[in-house]
Design a protein around this motif. Structure first.
Motif, PDB file in Angstrom:
ATOM      1  N   LEU A  44       0.841  -1.209   0.000  1.00 57.19           N
ATOM      2  CA  LEU A  44       0.000   0.000   0.000  1.00 57.19           C
ATOM      3  C   LEU A  44       0.868   1.248   0.000  1.00 57.19           C
ATOM      4  CD1 LEU A  44      -2.761  -1.062   2.571  1.00 57.19           C
ATOM      5  CD2 LEU A  44      -3.042  -0.783   0.107  1.00 57.19           C
ATOM      6  N   ASN A  45       1.982   1.176   0.719  1.00 61.27           N
ATOM      7  CA  ASN A  45       2.909   2.322   0.743  1.00 61.27           C
ATOM      8  C   ASN A  45       3.580   2.541  -0.595  1.00 61.27           C
ATOM      9  OD1 ASN A  45       2.429   3.127   3.398  1.00 61.27           O
ATOM     10  ND2 ASN A  45       3.850   1.583   4.207  1.00 61.27           N
ATOM     11  N   LEU A  46       3.579   1.525  -1.453  1.00 62.34           N
ATOM     12  CA  LEU A  46       4.144   1.670  -2.802  1.00 62.34           C
ATOM     13  C   LEU A  46       3.049   2.034  -3.814  1.00 62.34           C
ATOM     14  CD1 LEU A  46       6.581  -1.388  -2.822  1.00 62.34           C
ATOM     15  CD2 LEU A  46       7.142   1.024  -2.472  1.00 62.34           C
ATOM     16  N   GLY A  47       1.871   2.352  -3.312  1.00 62.76           N
ATOM     17  CA  GLY A  47       0.819   2.845  -4.200  1.00 62.76           C
ATOM     18  C   GLY A  47      -0.188   1.806  -4.658  1.00 62.76           C
ATOM     19  N   ILE A  48      -0.012   0.559  -4.223  1.00 62.82           N
ATOM     20  CA  ILE A  48      -1.035  -0.453  -4.530  1.00 62.82           C
ATOM     21  C   ILE A  48      -2.325  -0.070  -3.816  1.00 62.82           C
ATOM     22  CG2 ILE A  48      -1.711  -2.847  -4.031  1.00 62.82           C
ATOM     23  CD1 ILE A  48       0.178  -2.853  -6.283  1.00 62.82           C
ATOM     24  N   ARG A  49      -3.449  -0.160  -4.506  1.00 67.83           N
ATOM     25  CA  ARG A  49      -4.736   0.146  -3.875  1.00 67.83           C
ATOM     26  C   ARG A  49      -5.687  -1.039  -3.937  1.00 67.83           C
ATOM     27  NH1 ARG A  49      -2.226   2.851  -1.781  1.00 67.83           N
ATOM     28  NH2 ARG A  49      -2.113   5.099  -1.558  1.00 67.83           N
ATOM     29  N   ASP A  50      -5.515  -1.904  -4.937  1.00 64.35           N
ATOM     30  CA  ASP A  50      -6.438  -3.018  -5.137  1.00 64.35           C
ATOM     31  C   ASP A  50      -5.738  -4.322  -4.799  1.00 64.35           C
ATOM     32  OD1 ASP A  50      -9.031  -1.915  -6.643  1.00 64.35           O
ATOM     33  OD2 ASP A  50      -7.273  -0.746  -7.233  1.00 64.35           O
ATOM     34  N   GLN A  57     -12.332 -17.088   4.173  1.00 64.90           N
ATOM     35  CA  GLN A  57     -11.920 -17.315   5.553  1.00 64.90           C
ATOM     36  C   GLN A  57     -10.495 -16.835   5.829  1.00 64.90           C
ATOM     37  OE1 GLN A  57     -14.024 -20.732   5.951  1.00 64.90           O
ATOM     38  NE2 GLN A  57     -13.585 -21.155   8.099  1.00 64.90           N
ATOM     39  N   GLU A  58      -9.571 -17.199   4.918  1.00 61.94           N
ATOM     40  CA  GLU A  58      -8.183 -16.802   5.132  1.00 61.94           C
ATOM     41  C   GLU A  58      -8.005 -15.292   5.011  1.00 61.94           C
ATOM     42  OE1 GLU A  58      -6.699 -20.910   3.124  1.00 61.94           O
ATOM     43  OE2 GLU A  58      -5.624 -19.074   2.552  1.00 61.94           O
ATOM     44  N   ALA A  59      -8.833 -14.681   4.182  1.00 58.14           N
ATOM     45  CA  ALA A  59      -8.668 -13.250   3.936  1.00 58.14           C
ATOM     46  C   ALA A  59      -9.187 -12.406   5.093  1.00 58.14           C
ATOM     47  CB  ALA A  59      -9.391 -12.866   2.649  1.00 58.14           C
ATOM     48  N   GLU A  60     -10.227 -12.885   5.766  1.00 55.82           N
ATOM     49  CA  GLU A  60     -10.911 -12.043   6.755  1.00 55.82           C
ATOM     50  C   GLU A  60      -9.959 -11.466   7.798  1.00 55.82           C
ATOM     51  OE1 GLU A  60     -13.929 -14.776   8.031  1.00 55.82           O
ATOM     52  OE2 GLU A  60     -15.528 -13.485   7.239  1.00 55.82           O
ATOM     53  N   GLU A  61      -9.122 -12.322   8.362  1.00 57.54           N
ATOM     54  CA  GLU A  61      -8.251 -11.853   9.434  1.00 57.54           C
ATOM     55  C   GLU A  61      -7.205 -10.879   8.890  1.00 57.54           C
ATOM     56  OE1 GLU A  61      -6.025 -14.879  11.549  1.00 57.54           O
ATOM     57  OE2 GLU A  61      -4.799 -13.222  12.345  1.00 57.54           O
ATOM     58  N   LYS A  62      -6.677 -11.236   7.696  1.00 55.00           N
ATOM     59  CA  LYS A  62      -5.689 -10.351   7.073  1.00 55.00           C
ATOM     60  C   LYS A  62      -6.281  -8.983   6.769  1.00 55.00           C
ATOM     61  CE  LYS A  62      -3.510 -12.974   3.784  1.00 55.00           C
ATOM     62  NZ  LYS A  62      -2.952 -13.054   2.417  1.00 55.00           N
ATOM     63  N   ILE A  63      -7.497  -8.986   6.234  1.00 53.11           N
ATOM     64  CA  ILE A  63      -8.150  -7.715   5.885  1.00 53.11           C
ATOM     65  C   ILE A  63      -8.330  -6.881   7.144  1.00 53.11           C
ATOM     66  CG2 ILE A  63     -10.310  -6.685   5.037  1.00 53.11           C
ATOM     67  CD1 ILE A  63     -10.524  -9.040   3.061  1.00 53.11           C
ATOM     68  N   PHE A  64      -8.742  -7.541   8.213  1.00 56.80           N
ATOM     69  CA  PHE A  64      -8.912  -6.827   9.476  1.00 56.80           C
ATOM     70  C   PHE A  64      -7.593  -6.213   9.928  1.00 56.80           C
ATOM     71  CE2 PHE A  64      -8.825  -6.685  14.115  1.00 56.80           C
ATOM     72  CZ  PHE A  64      -9.935  -5.886  14.360  1.00 56.80           C
ATOM     73  N   ARG A  65      -6.512  -6.994   9.829  1.00 56.54           N
ATOM     74  CA  ARG A  65      -5.204  -6.488  10.283  1.00 56.54           C
ATOM     75  C   ARG A  65      -4.712  -5.355   9.409  1.00 56.54           C
ATOM     76  NH1 ARG A  65      -0.968 -10.918  10.950  1.00 56.54           N
ATOM     77  NH2 ARG A  65       0.208  -9.079  11.575  1.00 56.54           N
ATOM     78  N   VAL A  66      -4.895  -5.489   8.101  1.00 55.67           N
ATOM     79  CA  VAL A  66      -4.437  -4.424   7.201  1.00 55.67           C
ATOM     80  C   VAL A  66      -5.267  -3.160   7.421  1.00 55.67           C
ATOM     81  CG1 VAL A  66      -4.243  -3.715   4.780  1.00 55.67           C
ATOM     82  CG2 VAL A  66      -3.530  -6.018   5.475  1.00 55.67           C
ATOM     83  N   ARG A  67      -6.596  -3.325   7.583  1.00 57.36           N
ATOM     84  CA  ARG A  67      -7.462  -2.148   7.770  1.00 57.36           C
ATOM     85  C   ARG A  67      -7.097  -1.378   9.022  1.00 57.36           C
ATOM     86  NH1 ARG A  67     -13.007  -4.598   5.600  1.00 57.36           N
ATOM     87  NH2 ARG A  67     -12.812  -3.897   3.448  1.00 57.36           N
ATOM     88  N   GLN A  74      -7.085   2.428   2.890  1.00 59.79           N
ATOM     89  CA  GLN A  74      -7.142   2.791   1.469  1.00 59.79           C
ATOM     90  C   GLN A  74      -7.317   1.591   0.562  1.00 59.79           C
ATOM     91  OE1 GLN A  74      -3.831   5.765   0.538  1.00 59.79           O
ATOM     92  NE2 GLN A  74      -2.992   4.586   2.231  1.00 59.79           N
ATOM     93  N   ALA A  75      -7.122   0.400   1.114  1.00 63.97           N
ATOM     94  CA  ALA A  75      -7.147  -0.787   0.249  1.00 63.97           C
ATOM     95  C   ALA A  75      -8.566  -1.135  -0.179  1.00 63.97           C
ATOM     96  CB  ALA A  75      -6.537  -1.972   1.003  1.00 63.97           C
ATOM     97  N   ARG A  76      -8.699  -1.538  -1.443  1.00 62.49           N
ATOM     98  CA  ARG A  76      -9.955  -2.129  -1.934  1.00 62.49           C
ATOM     99  C   ARG A  76      -9.705  -3.626  -2.095  1.00 62.49           C
ATOM    100  NH1 ARG A  76      -9.707   2.806  -5.056  1.00 62.49           N
ATOM    101  NH2 ARG A  76      -8.274   1.737  -6.457  1.00 62.49           N
ATOM    102  N   TRP A  77     -10.600  -4.426  -1.546  1.00 59.06           N
ATOM    103  CA  TRP A  77     -10.392  -5.881  -1.515  1.00 59.06           C
ATOM    104  C   TRP A  77     -11.256  -6.569  -2.542  1.00 59.06           C
ATOM    105  CZ3 TRP A  77      -6.478  -7.897   1.293  1.00 59.06           C
ATOM    106  CH2 TRP A  77      -5.895  -7.055   2.238  1.00 59.06           C
TER     107      TRP A  77
END
Ligand SMILES: *Cc1c(COP(=O)(O)O)cnc(C)c1O
Length: 232
Positions: A44-50, A57-67, A74-77
């Motif tokens: 995200l710091n390198l400009g990735i947004r998507d 299931q695997e994504a949920e925890e990661k998304i929470f941590r990143v958010r 700023q991330a769109r999942w």
């Protein structure tokens, strides 16, 4: 990662140019399915947004941590993998877009949960262009009825089609499927009156070919994050 990312962006820009478009006509979805949350924050710091993930299931925890990290909001999942109907509620809770809608029952479940959450969820229909047994997606002759039905559902914004290219193989092996998906999109959009501007096609091994054939969203993992040798 920054070198690989620069290279991918450069290759996207050149391929877009060959298709008569600018680099910003193509959204780079960085597929982070094997990547830890800290690396995603660095991206995200390198400009990735998507960001793309293939399992709810695997994504949920990661998304929470990143958010909850600085700048993480700023991330769109993007959910890029196969989605089971019984995970529709969680998918609506975690993701900003679903690439792989492959049936009316799944679409109806997503619709219900999006309405309950007062959201409008962008979705695309996954097409198994070549009828490959191991691939998900609807058959080409099912696209038009499904497009008509899904476009009527509240809480969903159907705006395109998605497919997975030939694999494993050379990039050129994917070109016929990508070209056909674009033709199918043109035909179905004309026949149904539903605008379908987005084409989600192209991965690390074949994203340039996909862009040459009209892709507007490439899903690229290994070429950015390295690591995985298999493309599965
Ligand atoms: C893993 C995956 C990708 C990214 O694959 P790479 O080869 O790492 O670029 C793209 N689309 C889907 C559906 C995937 O599962």
């Amino acid at each position: 990662m920054i070198k690989r990312l620069d290279l991918v962006r450069d290759r996207i820009g050149r391929a877009a140019g060959r298709s008569g478009r600018g680099q910003d006509a193509v959204t780079l979805v960085a597929v982070a399915k094997t990547v830890p949350a800290e690396t995603i924050v660095a991206a995200l710091n390198l400009g990735i947004r998507d960001l793309g993930e293939n399992r709810v299931q695997e994504a949920e925890e990661k998304i929470f941590r990143v958010r909850s990290a600085p700048g993480g909001g700023q991330a769109r999942w993007h959910l890029i993998g196969h989605l089971q109907r019984n995970k529709a509620a969680r998918a609506v809770g975690a993701f900003d877009r679903v690439h792989g809608v492959d049936g009316l029952e799944l679409a109806a479940a997503l619709s219900r949960h999006a309405v309950a959450a007062s959201r409008v969820l962008p979705v695309m229909i996954e097409v198994n262009v070549m009828g490959v047994a191991s691939q998900f997606g609807v058959a080409p002759d099912e696209i038009e009825p499904l497009v008509r039905a899904v476009s009527e559902l509240p809480g969903l914004a159907l705006d395109g089609l998605m497919t997975v290219g030939a694999r494993p193989g050379r990039a050129e092996d994917s070109r016929p499927a990508f070209a056909r998906l674009r033709e199918m999109r043109d035909r179905v959009a004309r026949a149904s009156g539903v605008r379908l501007p987005e084409l989600s096609m192209g991965m690390s091994g074949d994203f340039e070919v996909a862009i040459e054939e009209g892709s507007t969203m490439v899903r690229v993992g290994a070429a950015i994050f390295g690591g995985r040798t298999s493309r599965a």
